[in-house]
Design an enzyme around this catalytic site. Structure first.
Site, PDB file in Angstrom:
ATOM      1  N   LYS A  90       0.505  -1.166  -0.431  1.00 25.69           N
ATOM      2  CA  LYS A  90      -0.059   0.280   0.320  1.00 25.69           C
ATOM      3  C   LYS A  90       0.603   1.217  -0.110  1.00 25.69           C
ATOM      4  O   LYS A  90       0.378   1.853  -0.351  1.00 25.69           O
ATOM      5  CB  LYS A  90      -0.671   0.397   1.374  1.00 25.69           C
ATOM      6  CG  LYS A  90      -2.724  -1.596   1.253  1.00 25.69           C
ATOM      7  CD  LYS A  90      -3.275  -0.263   0.710  1.00 25.69           C
ATOM      8  CE  LYS A  90      -3.985  -1.169  -0.321  1.00 25.69           C
ATOM      9  NZ  LYS A  90      -5.140  -0.895  -1.006  1.00 25.69           N
ATOM     10  N   ASP A 119      -9.093  -0.537   5.774  1.00 29.50           N
ATOM     11  CA  ASP A 119      -9.349  -2.071   6.286  1.00 29.50           C
ATOM     12  C   ASP A 119      -7.834  -1.920   7.586  1.00 29.50           C
ATOM     13  O   ASP A 119      -7.294  -2.538   8.249  1.00 29.50           O
ATOM     14  CB  ASP A 119      -8.977  -3.228   6.103  1.00 29.50           C
ATOM     15  CG  ASP A 119     -10.011  -2.731   5.512  1.00 29.50           C
ATOM     16  OD1 ASP A 119     -11.481  -3.131   5.821  1.00 29.50           O
ATOM     17  OD2 ASP A 119     -10.961  -3.559   3.888  1.00 29.50           O
TER      18      ASP A 119
HETATM   19  C1  LIG Z   1      -2.589  -6.426   2.559  1.00 32.33           C
HETATM   20  C2  LIG Z   1      -3.430  -6.399   1.758  1.00 32.33           C
HETATM   21  N1  LIG Z   1      -3.640  -6.986   0.275  1.00 32.33           N
HETATM   22  C3  LIG Z   1      -4.115  -6.683  -0.914  1.00 32.33           C
HETATM   23  C4  LIG Z   1      -5.030  -5.422  -0.565  1.00 32.33           C
HETATM   24  C5  LIG Z   1      -6.153  -5.469  -1.526  1.00 32.33           C
HETATM   25  O1  LIG Z   1      -6.210  -4.396  -2.404  1.00 32.33           O
HETATM   26  P1  LIG Z   1      -7.388  -3.958  -3.238  1.00 32.33           P
HETATM   27  O2  LIG Z   1      -8.017  -3.248  -2.033  1.00 32.33           O
HETATM   28  O3  LIG Z   1      -6.689  -2.988  -4.019  1.00 32.33           O
HETATM   29  O4  LIG Z   1      -7.893  -5.261  -4.392  1.00 32.33           O
HETATM   30  C6  LIG Z   1      -5.056  -4.680   0.223  1.00 32.33           C
HETATM   31  C7  LIG Z   1      -5.783  -4.063   0.790  1.00 32.33           C
HETATM   32  O5  LIG Z   1      -5.839  -2.965   1.393  1.00 32.33           O
HETATM   33  C8  LIG Z   1      -4.389  -4.951   1.998  1.00 32.33           C
HETATM   34  O6  LIG Z   1      -4.182  -4.197   1.962  1.00 32.33           O
END
Ligand SMILES: Cc1ncc(COP(=O)(O)O)c(C=O)c1O
Length: 393
Positions: A90, A119
């Site tokens: 992120k 989140d």
């Molecule tokens: C660790 C992690 N993996 C994957 C995602 C998924 O990303 P996206 O919401 O862009 O699909 C997030 C989203 O917050 C995340 O924090």
């Protein structure tokens, strides 16, 4: 470690698959998707990110032992746990958007506040960027966000607001509060009102896919990536398509079965709300509504959508912590391991494996999107602290 004992751990945690009939294989990156993910804009975003202090490509872990156990030729794990010291990929998206938003809003001056719902990881990255670029931040979290993640965000000087309900409730609240207070919203998701911010974030995320291709040296046959609102997956699938054209790999998007908005949208052929409380251990993937620009890319760029139960993620975390067949241990958070867990759940099921075209000559890239972003939860699941597993304890 034979393949039976590793894959047996996923036998009771089957993946559910949907093969996307609208996926476009065989052709080049479509011109009309350039408006959402422009190749030159992405290249500029990657140059920008690479110039920040502390930038270094994250490691691509070679999991040969696990590959052998899963009946694959090669398995590479792009480990985003160390990205800018923030624990997840992120750090590539929100901070880039903050920089560009501040540049576009010079009138906001010193008194600017950037705000977002999260989140956990996006908010942490935005709070970090606000501190680094000299403005204030207001970060909205929902009931399901752990105390550990709240503390990490507050550690960057953010004002943290906890909102009853799920992620989408926190998003609506921050949108309303930002409007009232004149804050700059840095949302990593939007509907048909999406703007340049969501596109900037996708551009920043392409960094990890670009690094992985360089590190691999050879195009993978398959890529597994996890989905929340779809931004990460869209950036990864989009970038691979841009660079590899018709040679792009089979792309698979993995979500928790309790929060599978991309999966249901794929099944319905249009953005669709995933109902319920989205209660999953993969907390960072708990989204009920897709990010529209990301969805428009995935609708054509993702070949398969998979959902997995929580137990598959737990099994994946433990397995990486052990290190299979001589592999070095890897510390992965619950959401970070989802793509790998989806791959292994599919490998454990003969029908799923075959329908994905996975075989003993497959070279698979999986995205490990986070490290132990909530160390207390990690310890509860794995039985050891991240430091002990990572060899620094
Ligand atoms: C660790 C992690 N993996 C994957 C995602 C998924 O990303 P996206 O919401 O862009 O699909 C997030 C989203 O917050 C995340 O924090």
């Amino acid at each position: 470690m034979n393949s039976h004992s590793v894959l047996a751990r996923f036998a009771a945690t089957p993946a559910t698959l949907f093969h996307n009939p609208r996926a476009e294989g065989g052709g080049g990156w479509p011109d009309d998707l350039e408006g959402l993910l422009g190749s030159e804009d992405c290249a500029a975003a990657r140059l920008d990110v690479a110039a920040w202090p502390g930038y270094a490509p994250t490691p691509l872990r070679d999991l040969s032992g696990l590959a052998q156990a899963a009946g694959l030729a090669a398995l590479s794990y792009k480990d985003e746990g160390g990205r800018f010291g923030l624990g997840s990929f992120k750090a590539l998206g929100g901070p880039l958007a903050v920089r560009r938003l501040l540049a576009r809003n010079p009138a906001a001056g010193d008194g600017a506040t950037v705000a977002c719902a999260t989140d956990g990881n996006h908010g942490r990255a935005v709070a970090w960027a606000a501190q680094a670029f000299g403005c204030a931040s207001a970060i909205y979290i929902h009931e399901g966000v752990s105390q550990g993640r709240e503390d990490a965000i507050a550690g960057y000087g953010a004002r943290v607001v906890r909102v009853p309900g799920i992620y989408d409730d926190s998003l609506r609240r921050v949108q309303a509060d930002a409007g009232e207070n004149g804050w700059i919203l840095v949302s990593d998701t939007a509907g048909d009102d999406f703007d340049q911010t969501q596109l900037d974030i996708l551009q920043g995320y392409t960094t990890l896919a670009d690094e992985a291709l360089t590190q691999l040296g050879q195009a993978p046959t398959h890529v597994f990536v996890q989905g929340g609102v779809g931004g990460l997956a869209a950036a990864v699938c989009g970038h691979l398509w841009q660079v590899l054209g018709a040679r792009r790999p089979h792309t698979a998007v993995v979500e928790p079965e309790k929060a599978a908005c991309l999966y249901v949208s794929a099944v319905n052929g249009k953005p669709t709300l995933f109902p319920g409380d989205l209660d999953t251990v993969m907390a960072c993937l708990a989204a009920g509504e897709v990010n529209l620009p990301a969805w428009r890319i995935l609708d054509r760029a993702a070949d398969t959508f998979l959902t997995i139960p929580d137990e598959a993620a737990v099994a994946g975390m433990r397995l990486l912590a052990e290190g299979i067949g001589g592999d070095a241990p890897v510390v992965a958070g619950e959401s970070g391991v989802a793509a790998l867990a989806g791959l292994l759940a599919a490998c454990a099921d003969g029908g799923a494996r075959k329908s994905l075209g996975l075989a003993d000559d497959s070279r698979v890239l999986v995205i490990g999107s986070e490290g132990a972003t909530d160390p207390a939860l990690y310890r509860r699941i794995v039985g050891r602290s991240p430091d002990e597993v990572g060899g620094t304890g």
